[in-house]
Scaffold this motif. Structure first.
Motif, short mmCIF file in Angstrom:
data_model
loop_
_atom_site.label_atom_id
_atom_site.label_comp_id
_atom_site.label_asym_id
_atom_site.label_seq_id
_atom_site.Cartn_x
_atom_site.Cartn_y
_atom_site.Cartn_z
N TRP A 153 28.76 51.51 -5.42
CA TRP A 153 28.71 51.73 -3.49
C TRP A 153 26.61 51.71 -3.23
O TRP A 153 26.42 51.44 -2.90
N THR A 204 21.82 61.66 -5.07
CA THR A 204 23.36 60.75 -4.39
C THR A 204 22.71 59.86 -2.95
O THR A 204 22.58 58.97 -2.96
N VAL A 205 22.61 60.40 -2.05
CA VAL A 205 22.14 60.34 -0.47
C VAL A 205 20.86 59.64 -0.26
O VAL A 205 20.93 58.51 0.12
N VAL A 209 19.98 56.39 0.69
CA VAL A 209 19.78 55.69 2.26
C VAL A 209 18.40 55.30 1.78
O VAL A 209 17.65 54.16 2.36
#
Length: 340
Positions: A153, A204-205, A209
């Motif tokens: 991802w 994670t986010v 980003v």
């Protein structure tokens, strides 16, 4: 494998040189390089996405057979596209008609070409940074984040942002010029590279980003090296009256491989220094080494690239002056002016 690398080099140098001889317009060169980067990165994304499914489909349980067929098909496609590329392009920028081929003179001109010397070091630091960062992120997710599946991802969102950055590179270059944009790109890339030092690996986010922003600003630099090769060849012709686009490109491609080798070697040395052992429980020191390599040490190479670019002498104004004067010279010896 060695024969493959040799053939790749023989093919890649004239391919990379095309940017410098398709047009004499510096902005058009950036545009051409941008299209090249977008399609190259898109192709990389397609191959990464389809390779394993193709191996499974063609292998029927035999991975070796699946890889053979998959790589064979991709190789055939690459040959077809290379043939299309070379037969459908026209070299509009030709050496002066009185120029005699001389490798010794080309090399003398090359080493006296200050912009080429600067671009050589820029390319070396640039690709060393890429190699270092690329080699450490999978261990980062595996051992620090504790979930190596997130790496896909991370890569996917980053690649999409990189392509977006490439697409706006030409417009930014027209407004800013190649050198200021390149410096800004490397500075911001280095700053976002440092984000992993301050963000928890499990966040994670925010990590993704920060990578999206890093890759976007990095992407704006993607076409610039390839466009600057033609600018450097123009500078050499402007100063000496001799054009050697292929020699300039070959020397910069050499810097690319030197940078990848240095980046890979430095990453390996750092892993060894911090006590990293693959597929084993990591110590606190090795985990810190992974974090520092991902954030600080690879980031320093991006900052070094920006620092060296301050010495690159070809400004946007000089680019235009050189382009116009060379166009006038070509008209004087009867060559048609490059189409714009």
């Amino acid at each position: 494998y060695l024969l493959l690398r040799l053939i790749y080099a023989v093919n890649n140098v004239p391919y990379a040189s095309l940017t410098g001889v398709l047009t004499g317009d510096p902005d058009e060169r950036t545009s051409i390089a941008s299209y090249r980067q977008v399609f190259a990165n898109s192709a990389g994304f397609i191959v990464q996405s389809l390779a394993i499914p193709m191996v499974v489909f063609f292998g029927h349980g035999n991975d070796a057979r699946g890889y053979q067929i998959t790589m064979g098909l991709l190789s055939v496609l690459s040959v077809i596209f290379f043939i299309v590329a070379f037969f459908s392009t026209k070299e509009r920028i030709q050496p002066p008609p009185q120029q005699q081929t001389s490798l010794n003179q080309d090399l003398k001109d090359l080493f006296s070409n200050r912009p080429w010397v600067i671009l050589f070091f820029v390319t070396t630091f640039y690709f060393a940074a890429i190699a270092m960062r690329g080699s450490v992120m999978l261990p980062y997710f595996k051992y620090l984040a504790g979930n190596e599946k997130l790496f896909s991802w991370f890569n996917g969102f980053g690649l999409a942002a990189l392509i977006a950055g490439v697409t706006v590179s030409t417009a930014l270059t027209v407004r800013m010029g190649k050198r200021p944009l390149f410096i800004l790109s490397m500075t911001l890339t280095g700053l976002f590279n440092l984000a992993v030092l301050f963000l928890p690996a499990t966040a994670t986010v925010p990590i993704i980003v920060s990578e999206v922003l890093r890759q976007f600003f990095y992407g704006t630099s993607g076409p610039l090296i390839w466009a600057m090769m033609g600018d450097v060849a123009d500078y050499g012709e402007w100063k000496t009256g001799r054009r050697a686009t292929g020699t300039v490109t070959a020397a910069v491609v050499l810097a690319l491989w030197v940078g990848l080798a240095i980046g890979g070697a430095v990453a390996g040395w750092l892993f060894s220094f911090y006590g990293y052992v693959s597929n084993a429980a990591q110590t606190a020191r090795s985990l810190e080494g992974i974090r520092l390599t991902a954030g600080l040490w690879s980031g320093l190479f991006f900052f070094a690239t920006a620092a060296v670019l301050f010495f690159y002498p070809i400004s946007r104004r000089m680019n235009k002056t050189i382009s116009d004067e060379l166009a006038g010279r070509r008209l004087s010896f009867g060559a048609p002016a490059p189409q714009r």
